[in-house]
Design a protein around this motif. Structure first.
Motif, PDB file in Angstrom:
ATOM      1  N   GLY A 126       0.792  -1.193   0.016  1.00 47.07           N
ATOM      2  CA  GLY A 126      -0.040  -0.026   0.223  1.00 47.07           C
ATOM      3  C   GLY A 126       0.777   1.325   0.047  1.00 47.07           C
ATOM      4  O   GLY A 126       0.313   2.020  -0.717  1.00 47.07           O
ATOM      5  N   LEU A 127       1.914   1.416   0.895  1.00 41.13           N
ATOM      6  CA  LEU A 127       2.553   2.639   0.989  1.00 41.13           C
ATOM      7  C   LEU A 127       3.450   2.902  -0.501  1.00 41.13           C
ATOM      8  O   LEU A 127       3.300   4.191  -0.854  1.00 41.13           O
ATOM      9  N   LYS A 572      -3.901  -8.521   9.367  1.00 43.22           N
ATOM     10  CA  LYS A 572      -5.049  -8.336   8.034  1.00 43.22           C
ATOM     11  C   LYS A 572      -6.066  -9.621   8.183  1.00 43.22           C
ATOM     12  O   LYS A 572      -6.897  -9.547   7.426  1.00 43.22           O
ATOM     13  N   ALA A 674      -3.965   1.218   8.938  1.00 42.67           N
ATOM     14  CA  ALA A 674      -4.091   2.581   8.825  1.00 42.67           C
ATOM     15  C   ALA A 674      -5.229   3.325   7.860  1.00 42.67           C
ATOM     16  O   ALA A 674      -6.073   4.074   8.463  1.00 42.67           O
ATOM     17  N   SER A 675      -5.140   2.543   6.671  1.00 48.89           N
ATOM     18  CA  SER A 675      -6.345   3.331   5.898  1.00 48.89           C
ATOM     19  C   SER A 675      -6.568   1.807   5.074  1.00 48.89           C
ATOM     20  O   SER A 675      -8.008   1.450   4.738  1.00 48.89           O
ATOM     21  N   THR A 677      -6.100   0.841   0.757  1.00 47.28           N
ATOM     22  CA  THR A 677      -6.242   1.559  -0.556  1.00 47.28           C
ATOM     23  C   THR A 677      -6.819   0.681  -1.469  1.00 47.28           C
ATOM     24  O   THR A 677      -7.454   1.004  -2.397  1.00 47.28           O
TER      25      THR A 677
END
Ligand code: GPU
Length: 833
Positions: A126-127, A572, A674-675, A677
């Motif tokens: 993701g990052l 997750k 955290a988010s 995406t």
């Protein structure tokens, strides 16, 4: 004469050469091919042809920016997960029609040709992918901005399965050349390591001299980034590490060939491999070396361009440049910018501190405390002695300032608070070791600190950096992540894109995703639902083809396609997904053939890489494949339930899977993601979500209508208490049964799965830190709701349309606009055509 200056000749743009001829030219002159092209040839010829158009656009943009001298944003990131470039480039530049036709003339189809490209996988997950989406949006919004990172020779490892276990293979991605980059032989900087720091008198001033014991050259490679529907093409500059001198000649002459080559290997090692850890730092020295390497080269590069225009007027720097630190990986920038301005440019501390903090901003991407990078003082002092000194001085100033600021507190309380906020602190696990807390350095050394989704930014303020928040409340912001609607809807799902464009009567939604809300009016329209369903069906057929290719199985294309793709992590909770699949299997087994016919059939897909040293994650992968092996072969149930692990999940695989998904799973323990995406990418493609009240799921549910989302599980506020009470938690009898099944060898490999069972079931071992057992029952209930809804296809389709219609907020264009306005203060600067 003549040798100093070349005659001025204006080159003719290859835009004048018809595309098919240009492709054939490239193949003849770059590859020595004359007809009889393979698909790879067709890709190479096309890519090298498109490259020139991209460079034309790149040059125009940069000539314009040079003339206008606007403020620039520099996005510093250890990872850029770009994926493939061909499709994105031709579509963003509006060359798709021309090149599709050219390829047809040559006897090829664009889609097949595009498939021959290797992913640029310079990121974990993701990052890194967020950084890539941000570049797309910055260019599309005409914002003067560059990415800066590392040109890893080996990107993210390729994942293969061997007997159901993950094996890692090197990603040798550059062997056939890279048409999307441009080496800048005139752009290189020295980067030093180690050595000693000395002070000398120079006039009446004391100057600090750092003499590194080791030096390498950072060589620049530019990767042009085309915006969509604009003449702007910006840049991602990646650094390759090369030795100062080709090799040690004296050693070579002395016949010591090995030693002569050592220097080269040591230098090249710095940019050789991407560390395959997602969200957890690996405290290896080489990693710190990589971080400093690219940060130093990038800052030197920016300062040298600044000086070429503004000389030594460094007070102007914050008006011309700002840097976004993508997590703590580039945080050494705080000390490096100080060093360059202090030691190299000769400014004084207070002036430099003001400039530096104005230029830097920090984004946090994880709440997990073990994921916040901390480097042993010993390691840093040895590798970067001058930086360690600077950090010590920063910390002295900081703690002194704190003492003043907290003067009204009782001395004991004050000391406690200061210790808790000190950038340099004891290692809580090893009292003999001192650590540099890179996140604290970033918070103290920058203007703005942001989280990546509303709930995450609140956790940043209220928990991880609460002490700092109390002191500098206005420093903290939220910037909810987004994804580019170009790659993740328009280009990966052209069928859905044209349906949307036809329905809305405009393609403006590609730049202005809020316009997707116009689809809400059609959500219950039966005729529209039929068209919507036809697109999904076509995309499902493509995924079915892929499953067939990888696993050799035909799947029921009328089944619900249920997907969980992301890095494998305990938080997750792919494991929770597998447990519910086993439960479903057991229920199907118990049913009569008649009853089974009434059940909702599912094809479940799980994909994702496990960090090579993450043992528990690898066991989870094996559990997925082992369960799949049993249920996919069972003649009683295989019509109704399948489970496939798709190996080597990456950007291009995501582009095939996401448009085909009907249900996607985002089931992290509340307060840990955290988010996320991919949740946004699924939403854009009309895929329903089953998820916890975590990360961006919350905002997605708000935009889509909470009743349209399958939400389950405990809330973030309850987690601490529940963890404390875990010992008394009474597990569900169905859960106990599943644990016995796995432990008893229902899927083989008993011993290998034992630690997995223990991690969630045995208080002594794992304590079920991520609370799978707590969420198990409500998860099964949510899955029943999914089935019930799927049986009502009209309701399912209505929801699906509502997802896409509600995805407007999650364009990275919106995110980048917010960064530009609230943090960077950078304005669009569009070249004239
Ligand atoms: N993330 Br820290 C990564 O992919 N790698 C990291 O090293 C760190 C965070 C992810 C978060 O896990 C995910 O929730 C988030 O959506 C993404 O960064 C982008 O912000």
């Amino acid at each position: 004469a003549g040798l100093e200056k070349t005659a001025s000749v204006e080159p003719a743009s290859t835009a004048l050469v018809p595309a098919p001829v240009d492709i054939a030219n490239k193949l003849r002159y770059l590859f020595g091919r004359n007809g009889d092209y393979t698909v790879t040839d067709a890709y190479q010829g096309t890519a090298w042809s498109v490259r020139e158009k991209l460079i034309d656009s790149f040059n125009k943009t940069h000539d314009h920016w040079k003339e206008e001298d606007p403020k620039f944003i520099y996005y510093l990131s250890a990872e850029f997960l770009m994926g493939r470039s061909l499709i994105n480039t031709v579509y963003n530049l509006g060359l798709d029609g021309e090149y599709a036709e050219a390829l047809n003339q040559l006897g090829y189809e664009m889609e097949k040709v595009a498939d021959a490209e290797r992913d640029a996988a310079l990121g974990n997950g993701g990052l890194g992918r967020l950084a890539a989406c941000f570049l797309d949006s910055m260019a599309t919004l005409d914002l003067p901005g560059w990415g800066y990172g590392i040109r890893y020779k080996y990107g993210m490892f390729k994942q293969a399965l061997k007997n159901g276990y993950q094996v890692e293979l090197p990603d040798i991605w550059l062997t056939k050349g890279n048409p999307w980059e441009l080496r800048r032989d005139d752009v290189k900087f020295e980067v030093g390591f180690g050595g000693r720091v000395e002070r000398r008198k120079q006039g009446n001033k004391e100057v600090t001299m750092w003499t590194p014991s080791e030096k390498v050259i950072a060589q620049a490679y530019d990767n042009p980034i085309p915006g969509f529907n604009t003449p702007t093409t910006s840049n991602l500059r990646l650094w390759d590490a090369v030795p100062l001198t080709e090799f040690d000649l004296s050693a070579f002459n002395a016949g010591d060939y090995d030693r002569a080559m050592l220097e080269r290997e040591r230098a090249e090692g710095i940019s050789a491999v991407l560390y395959p850890n997602d969200s957890t730092p690996e405290g290896k020295e080489l990693r710190l070396k990589q971080q400093y390497f690219f940060v130093s080269a990038s800052l030197q590069d920016v300062l040298s361009r600044f000086k070429a225009v503004h000389g030594n007027n460094f007070d102007l720097l914050p008006e011309k440049a700002c840097f976004q630190l993508n997590d703590t990986h580039p945080t050494i920038a705080v000390a490096e910018l100080m060093r360059l301005l202090l030691d190299v440019e000769g400014l004084d501390w207070d002036q430099v501190w003001t400039i530096s903090t104005k230029c830097l901003n920090y984004t946090n991407h994880t709440v997990m405390p073990e994921a916040l990078e901390k480097w042993p003082v010993k390691v840093m002092a040895k590798m970067l002695p001058r930086h360690m000194e600077i950090i010590e001085v920063i910390n002295e100033g900081w703690t002194k300032w704190l003492a003043g600021h907290l003067k009204d507190l009782a001395p004991e309380e004050r000391a406690k608070r200061i210790a808790a906020m000190s950038i340099i602190h004891e290692n809580p696990w090893n009292k003999d070791e001192m650590l540099v807390n890179m996140a604290y350095l970033a918070v103290v050394g920058s203007s703005a600190v942001n989280g990546v989704a509303a709930i995450h930014s609140n956790i940043v303020k209220d928990e991880i950096f609460n002490d700092f928040y109390q002191i500098f409340p206005s420093k903290f912001q939220n910037k909810t992540n987004g994804v580019t609607p170009r790659r993740w809807l328009a280009w990966c799902n052209p069928e859905l894109a044209s349906l949307i464009t036809d329905t809305l009567g405009t393609s403006e939604w590609i730049n202005d995703t809020e316009k997707l809300a116009g689809l809400r009016a059609y959500a219950s329209d039966k005729a529209f639902q039929v068209k919507w369903a036809a697109v999904k069906k076509a995309k499902k057929a493509k995924l079915a083809e892929l499953i067939k290719k990888v696993h050799g199985d035909e799947v029921n294309q009328d089944a619900l396609f249920d997907i969980q793709i992301k890095r494998i992590h305990e938080y997750k909770r792919q494991y929770l997904n597998v447990l519910s699949i086993i439960w479903r299997y057991k229920q199907l087994k118990k049913m009569s053939p008649e009853e089974r016919k009434k059940a909702v059939a599912r094809v479940c897909v799980i994909g994702g890489k496990a960090a090579s040293a993450y043992d528990m994650a690898k066991r989870i992968i094996r559990l997925v494949t082992a369960v799949g092996d049993v249920i996919n072969k069972d003649p009683d149930t295989k019509e109704y339930l399948r489970l496939y692990f798709l190996p080597d999940y990456n950007v291009s695989l995501a582009e095939t899977i996401i448009p085909a998904a009907e249900l996607s799973q985002h089931i992290s323990t509340a307060g840990t993601e955290a988010s996320g995406t991919s949740n946004m990418k699924f939403q854009m493609n009309g895929c329903l979500i089953i998820g916890t009240w975590d990360g961006a799921n919350i905002e997605i549910a708000e935009e889509t209508g909470i009743d349209n989302v399958f939400v389950f599980g405990v809330r973030a506020e309850e987690i601490n208490q529940l963890r404390k009470e875990r010992k008394n938690f009474k597990t569900d009898p169905r859960w106990d049964e599943l644990m016995r099944d796995i432990e008893g060898g229902m899927f083989g490999d008993k011993d290998y799965f034992k630690p997995l069972v223990d991690s969630v079931n045995n208080m002594k071992v794992g304590n079920d830190w991520f609370l799978l057992a707590n969420d198990f029952a409500s998860y099964l209930k949510a899955q029943e709701d999914v089935d019930a809804c799927y049986k009502d296809q009209s309701e399912w389709l209505r929801r699906s349309i509502m997802y896409t219609a509600g995805s407007g907020k999650f364009s990275s264009d919106r995110t980048i606009r917010e960064y530009a306005e609230d943090i960077w203060h950078v304005k669009p600067c569009r070249p004239t055509v």
